[in-house]
Write an enzyme that holds these catalytic residues in place. Structure first.
Site, PDB file in Angstrom:
ATOM      1  N   ASP A  16       0.860  -1.183   0.000  1.00  0.00           N
ATOM      2  CA  ASP A  16       0.000   0.000   0.000  1.00  0.00           C
ATOM      3  C   ASP A  16       0.897   1.234   0.000  1.00  0.00           C
ATOM      4  OD1 ASP A  16      -1.646   2.145   0.688  1.00  0.00           O
ATOM      5  OD2 ASP A  16      -2.810   0.967   2.127  1.00  0.00           O
ATOM      6  N   ILE A  17       0.715   2.085  -0.974  1.00  0.00           N
ATOM      7  CA  ILE A  17       1.618   3.237  -1.106  1.00  0.00           C
ATOM      8  C   ILE A  17       1.506   4.195   0.078  1.00  0.00           C
ATOM      9  CG2 ILE A  17       0.114   4.749  -2.498  1.00  0.00           C
ATOM     10  CD1 ILE A  17       2.955   5.001  -4.171  1.00  0.00           C
ATOM     11  N   ASN A  30      -5.859  13.247 -10.765  1.00  0.00           N
ATOM     12  CA  ASN A  30      -6.483  13.724 -12.010  1.00  0.00           C
ATOM     13  C   ASN A  30      -6.259  15.226 -12.104  1.00  0.00           C
ATOM     14  OD1 ASN A  30      -8.737  15.146 -10.687  1.00  0.00           O
ATOM     15  ND2 ASN A  30      -9.380  13.067 -10.118  1.00  0.00           N
ATOM     16  N   VAL A  39      -5.758   5.112  -5.703  1.00  0.00           N
ATOM     17  CA  VAL A  39      -4.616   5.609  -4.928  1.00  0.00           C
ATOM     18  C   VAL A  39      -4.927   7.003  -4.376  1.00  0.00           C
ATOM     19  CG1 VAL A  39      -2.181   6.220  -5.001  1.00  0.00           C
ATOM     20  CG2 VAL A  39      -3.011   4.451  -6.493  1.00  0.00           C
ATOM     21  N   ASP A  40      -5.545   7.824  -5.203  1.00  0.00           N
ATOM     22  CA  ASP A  40      -5.858   9.202  -4.833  1.00  0.00           C
ATOM     23  C   ASP A  40      -6.706   9.234  -3.556  1.00  0.00           C
ATOM     24  OD1 ASP A  40      -5.906  11.926  -5.175  1.00  0.00           O
ATOM     25  OD2 ASP A  40      -7.164  11.923  -6.963  1.00  0.00           O
TER      26      ASP A  40
HETATM   27  N1  AR6 Z   1      -1.371   1.584  -2.945  1.00  0.00           N
HETATM   28  C1  AR6 Z   1      -0.803   1.221  -4.118  1.00  0.00           C
HETATM   29  N2  AR6 Z   1      -1.501   1.040  -5.253  1.00  0.00           N
HETATM   30  C2  AR6 Z   1      -2.842   1.221  -5.204  1.00  0.00           C
HETATM   31  C3  AR6 Z   1      -3.517   1.612  -4.020  1.00  0.00           C
HETATM   32  C4  AR6 Z   1      -2.708   1.809  -2.852  1.00  0.00           C
HETATM   33  N3  AR6 Z   1      -3.254   2.163  -1.688  1.00  0.00           N
HETATM   34  N4  AR6 Z   1      -4.838   1.727  -4.314  1.00  0.00           N
HETATM   35  C5  AR6 Z   1      -5.005   1.404  -5.627  1.00  0.00           C
HETATM   36  N5  AR6 Z   1      -3.787   1.097  -6.170  1.00  0.00           N
HETATM   37  P1  AR6 Z   1      -5.894   4.311  -9.881  1.00  0.00           P
HETATM   38  P2  AR6 Z   1      -5.292   5.789 -12.364  1.00  0.00           P
HETATM   39  C6  AR6 Z   1      -3.450   0.717  -7.554  1.00  0.00           C
HETATM   40  O1  AR6 Z   1      -7.269   4.044 -10.357  1.00  0.00           O
HETATM   41  O2  AR6 Z   1      -5.547   4.591 -13.212  1.00  0.00           O
HETATM   42  C7  AR6 Z   1      -8.646   8.246  -9.296  1.00  0.00           C
HETATM   43  O3  AR6 Z   1     -10.005   8.346  -9.036  1.00  0.00           O
HETATM   44  C8  AR6 Z   1      -4.556   0.245  -8.451  1.00  0.00           C
HETATM   45  O4  AR6 Z   1      -4.832  -1.115  -8.188  1.00  0.00           O
HETATM   46  O5  AR6 Z   1      -5.706   4.740  -8.472  1.00  0.00           O
HETATM   47  O6  AR6 Z   1      -4.092   6.652 -12.662  1.00  0.00           O
HETATM   48  C9  AR6 Z   1      -8.000   9.593  -9.560  1.00  0.00           C
HETATM   49  O7  AR6 Z   1      -8.621  10.623  -8.855  1.00  0.00           O
HETATM   50  C10 AR6 Z   1      -3.947   0.462  -9.825  1.00  0.00           C
HETATM   51  O8  AR6 Z   1      -3.080  -0.617 -10.151  1.00  0.00           O
HETATM   52  O9  AR6 Z   1      -5.168   5.461 -10.789  1.00  0.00           O
HETATM   53  C11 AR6 Z   1      -8.140   9.751 -11.045  1.00  0.00           C
HETATM   54  O10 AR6 Z   1      -9.399  10.294 -11.370  1.00  0.00           O
HETATM   55  C12 AR6 Z   1      -3.085   1.689  -9.651  1.00  0.00           C
HETATM   56  O11 AR6 Z   1      -2.969   1.873  -8.238  1.00  0.00           O
HETATM   57  C13 AR6 Z   1      -8.038   8.339 -11.562  1.00  0.00           C
HETATM   58  O12 AR6 Z   1      -8.468   7.492 -10.489  1.00  0.00           O
HETATM   59  C14 AR6 Z   1      -3.632   2.964 -10.268  1.00  0.00           C
HETATM   60  O13 AR6 Z   1      -5.048   2.991 -10.163  1.00  0.00           O
HETATM   61  C15 AR6 Z   1      -6.625   7.963 -11.917  1.00  0.00           C
HETATM   62  O14 AR6 Z   1      -6.604   6.684 -12.456  1.00  0.00           O
END
Ligand code: AR6
Length: 182
Positions: A16-17, A30, A39-40
Site C-alpha cells: 500500500d503506497i 487527475n 490511490v488518490d
Molecule cells: N497503494 C498502491 N496502489 C494502489 C492503491 C494503494 N493504496 N490503491 C489502488 N492502487 P488508480 P489511475 C493501484 O485508479 O488509473 C482516481 O479516481 C490500483 O490497483 O488509483 O491513474 C483519480 O482521482 C492500480 O493498479 O489510478 C483519477 O481520477 C493503480 O494503483 C483516476 O483514479 C492505479 O489505479 C486515476 O486513475
C-alpha cells in the site's frame, strides 16, 4: 525484488503506497487535483485534510494540472514528507499520445523530486486502474523512464514501485528483468 539501476536502489514491492516511508510518494491524481478513488482516495484518507487544502491552493495559484504533469504538496499525516500528484493519461487505445503522456508523468514527478532535494520516492502504477492503461505496457514505460532518469541524475538513493496486487507486482518484476538484461 531489489536491484540497482546506476547508483539508485530500485525496489519493486507489493503493498500500500500510503504506508511507505520514502521521503515522497506519488499520487495517481487527475487534472482537478481535488481527490478521487483508487490511490488518490487512499492518499487523501490516510494523509488527512491538509493535503487537499494544499491542492486547493495550487488550483487557485496555477489552475488545473495538465495530463502528463505533476505538482507537489506536503504529506499531511503520512510518513512521507511530500506527496507528488502526477496526472497520467486515460487510455483511449494508444493512438492519442498515451505512451508519451505516461512517460511525462514519471519524468515530471522525478524532476519535482529532484528540485526539492528528495532522495527516495515511491510510485504507484500510474494510469493502470481507473484510467485503464494496459499494465504491461505501462510497466515498461515506467521502469525505462526511471532507469534513464537515474542514469543521468545520481541523486536518488531509492526509487520504489508499490503494486497493490500480486499480479501487477509480477508484471513489474518481469518487465524489469526484461529491461535489465537488454
Ligand atoms: N497503494 C498502491 N496502489 C494502489 C492503491 C494503494 N493504496 N490503491 C489502488 N492502487 P488508480 P489511475 C493501484 O485508479 O488509473 C482516481 O479516481 C490500483 O490497483 O488509483 O491513474 C483519480 O482521482 C492500480 O493498479 O489510478 C483519477 O481520477 C493503480 O494503483 C483516476 O483514479 C492505479 O489505479 C486515476 O486513475
Amino acid at each position: 525484488m531489489e536491484d540497482f539501476t546506476s547508483k539508485t536502489l530500485l525496489r519493486i514491492i507489493q503493498g500500500d503506497i500510503t504506508e511507505q516511508n520514502t521521503e515522497a510518494i506519488v499520487n495517481a491524481a487527475n487534472s482537478e487535483l481535488l481527490g478521487g478513488g483508487g490511490v488518490d482516495g487512499a492518499i487523501h484518507r490516510a494523509g488527512g485534510p491538509q493535503i487537499l487544502e494544499e491542492c486547493k491552493l495550487i488550483r487557485v495559484q496555477q489552475g488545473k494540472c495538465n495530463t502528463g504533469n505533476a505538482v507537489i504538496t506536503g504529506g499531511g499525516r503520512l510518513k512521507s514528507k511530500y506527496v507528488i500528484h502526477a496526472v497520467g493519461p486515460i487510455w483511449f487505445g494508444g493512438l492519442r499520445g498515451e505512451d508519451d503522456l505516461l512517460r511525462s508523468a514519471y519524468i515530471n514527478s522525478l524532476s519535482l523530486a529532484k528540485e526539492h532535494g528528495i532522495h527516495s520516492i515511491s510510485f504507484p502504477s500510474i494510469s493502470t486502474g481507473a484510467y485503464r492503461f494496459p499494465v504491461k505496457r505501462a510497466s515498461l514505460i515506467a521502469l525505462r523512464t526511471v532507469n534513464e532518469f537515474v542514469s543521468l541524475y545520481p541523486g536518488f538513493k531509492e526509487v520504489r514501485f508499490v503494486l497493490f496486487s500480486e499480479s501487477d507486482y509480477k508484471v513489474y518484476e518481469n518487465s524489469w528483468l526484461e529491461i535489465r538484461t537488454k
